[in-house]
Design a protein around this motif. Structure first.
Motif, short mmCIF file in Angstrom:
data_model
loop_
_atom_site.label_atom_id
_atom_site.label_comp_id
_atom_site.label_asym_id
_atom_site.label_seq_id
_atom_site.Cartn_x
_atom_site.Cartn_y
_atom_site.Cartn_z
N PRO A 73 -5.11 -4.03 5.96
CA PRO A 73 -5.51 -3.57 7.30
C PRO A 73 -4.68 -2.41 7.82
CG PRO A 73 -4.32 -5.64 7.43
CD PRO A 73 -4.56 -5.39 5.98
N LEU A 74 -3.46 -2.25 7.35
CA LEU A 74 -2.60 -1.16 7.81
C LEU A 74 -2.76 0.12 6.97
CD1 LEU A 74 0.68 -3.17 8.54
CD2 LEU A 74 -1.19 -2.59 10.11
N LYS A 75 -3.66 0.10 5.99
CA LYS A 75 -3.94 1.27 5.15
C LYS A 75 -2.68 1.80 4.46
CE LYS A 75 -8.17 1.13 6.58
NZ LYS A 75 -9.26 0.64 5.68
N ILE A 76 -1.88 0.87 3.97
CA ILE A 76 -0.65 1.27 3.29
C ILE A 76 -0.96 1.93 1.94
CG2 ILE A 76 1.53 0.40 2.34
CD1 ILE A 76 1.45 -1.82 4.37
N LYS A 77 -2.07 1.55 1.33
CA LYS A 77 -2.40 2.11 0.01
C LYS A 77 -2.66 3.61 0.07
CE LYS A 77 -4.70 -0.56 -2.68
NZ LYS A 77 -5.80 -1.34 -3.34
N GLY A 79 7.42 -1.54 -17.41
CA GLY A 79 7.88 -1.11 -16.09
C GLY A 79 6.79 -0.58 -15.19
N SER A 80 5.52 -0.66 -15.62
CA SER A 80 4.43 -0.14 -14.79
C SER A 80 4.09 -1.07 -13.63
CB SER A 80 3.18 0.09 -15.65
OG SER A 80 2.77 -1.11 -16.29
N MET A 81 4.41 -2.35 -13.73
CA MET A 81 4.15 -3.29 -12.65
C MET A 81 5.36 -3.37 -11.72
SD MET A 81 2.18 -6.42 -14.60
CE MET A 81 3.63 -6.83 -15.55
N ALA A 82 5.08 -3.63 -10.45
CA ALA A 82 6.16 -3.74 -9.47
C ALA A 82 7.06 -4.92 -9.81
CB ALA A 82 5.58 -3.92 -8.07
N GLY A 83 8.36 -4.69 -9.82
CA GLY A 83 9.31 -5.75 -10.12
C GLY A 83 9.49 -6.04 -11.58
N VAL A 88 7.08 -8.66 -4.32
CA VAL A 88 7.46 -9.42 -5.51
C VAL A 88 8.88 -9.96 -5.40
CG1 VAL A 88 7.82 -9.26 -8.00
CG2 VAL A 88 5.83 -8.18 -6.97
N LYS A 89 9.80 -9.13 -4.94
CA LYS A 89 11.19 -9.57 -4.84
C LYS A 89 11.35 -10.71 -3.83
CE LYS A 89 13.76 -5.43 -6.21
NZ LYS A 89 14.76 -4.42 -5.79
N GLU A 115 4.04 1.57 -3.17
CA GLU A 115 4.92 1.14 -4.26
C GLU A 115 6.13 0.39 -3.72
OE1 GLU A 115 7.45 3.13 -7.98
OE2 GLU A 115 6.18 4.38 -6.68
N LYS A 116 6.67 0.87 -2.60
CA LYS A 116 7.81 0.21 -2.00
C LYS A 116 7.47 -1.20 -1.52
CE LYS A 116 10.90 0.50 2.00
NZ LYS A 116 11.28 1.27 3.22
#
Length: 281
Positions: A230-234, A115-119, A248-249, A241-242
């Motif tokens: 580019p949007l610096k989401i990280k 469960g550590s990976m997204a999806g 992936v979904k 995470e979202k």
């Protein structure tokens, strides 16, 4: 217990043990103790009453030895089974205590899909996450999934865009609504476009292959991470995470959608919207 001599058959023999210090075990065929007052124990062995007394005595000793050997063997077997580890019970307990897969509750969760990976919902009925030693492992499979997710999302959007607004500049000859028919129209008019597309695909595969190899060896790169943010989401872990889960979904859904678009386009020779409207009509 021994009866009198008349009640014995010719095939019964008795062993008498005398309590006297100098006494010894004596075999009496069909006999009773010589002294009525002596304490004794009788053991009856059924044998074939043939041969002499010495032959019968030898047969009795052989039978008695075989009985002792059988008792000793049974005792050793029982002791060994008592101290042997209960492997079957251990397997049952381990299977019952294993965590169940979220996507397939009737199967155990694969060890690497924690469960550590997204999806990641523990979906691996074919056991692909356990492959090792052939250049394909969970890291490679995750990289391939994310790559196909991104390509499928662009493909679905491109198919719908071309069908709604027409082909791109320079590809005016591809007028068919069916994407498979439009591909062959473009191939007949400008095959160099198709060849250029294959060359660019090969270059992208070489670059991503290097990134996969180095990332897998160093462990410093997550699958599918090329540093494009580019949007610096990280910088926002919850938001990252979202969006990783959404990617992936939507990518998995897009792979099914792209496959459906191509299959319907090939079989009906119509566009995606035409096939959709025909479904409701």
């Amino acid at each position: 217990p021994c009866g009198d001599q008349k009640k014995h058959t010719p095939s019964l023999f008795s062993v008498r043990h005398l309590p006297a210090p100098n006494s010894s075990s004596t075999l009496f065929p069909n006999g009773t103790p010589s002294s009525p007052n002596s304490r004794h124990i009788h053991t009856h062995i059924r044998v074939v009453p043939t041969g002499s007394l010495s032959d019968r005595h030898s047969s009795f000793l052989l039978s008695l030895t075989m009985m002792k050997f059988a008792v000793l063997t049974a005792t050793l077997a029982a002791s060994a089974s008592a101290f042997a580890p209960a492997q079957s019970n251990t397997r049952v307990v381990t299977s019952l205590n294993a965590e169940r897969s979220k996507s397939l509750p009737f199967m155990n969760r694969p060890d690497l899909l924690d469960g550590s990976m997204a999806g990641d919902v523990g979906f691996d009925p074919l056991g692909l996450s356990t492959i090792e030693g052939v250049g394909v492992d969970l890291y490679w499979l995750r990289e391939a999934e994310i790559k196909h997710c991104r390509v499928a999302m662009m493909a679905v959007a491109g198919v719908l865009w071309v069908e709604l607004f027409g082909p791109a500049p320079g590809c005016e000859m591809a007028t068919a609504k069916s994407q498979t028919d439009a591909f062959w129209q473009l191939w007949q008019a400008h095959p160099q476009y198709i060849a250029f597309g294959f060359i660019m695909t090969g270059l992208v595969e070489m670059i991503t292959g290097i990134a996969i190899t180095t990332g897998r060896e160093s462990g410093q790169r997550a699958p599918g991470d090329f540093g494009l943010d580019p949007l610096k989401i990280k910088n926002n872990p919850a938001k990252w995470e979202k969006y990783s889960l959404n990617e992936v979904k939507n990518g998995r859904l897009a792979m099914f959608a792209a496959a459906g678009q191509l299959m319907q386009s090939w079989t009906t020779h119509e566009g995606a919207f035409e096939n959709l409207s025909a479904t409701f009509n």
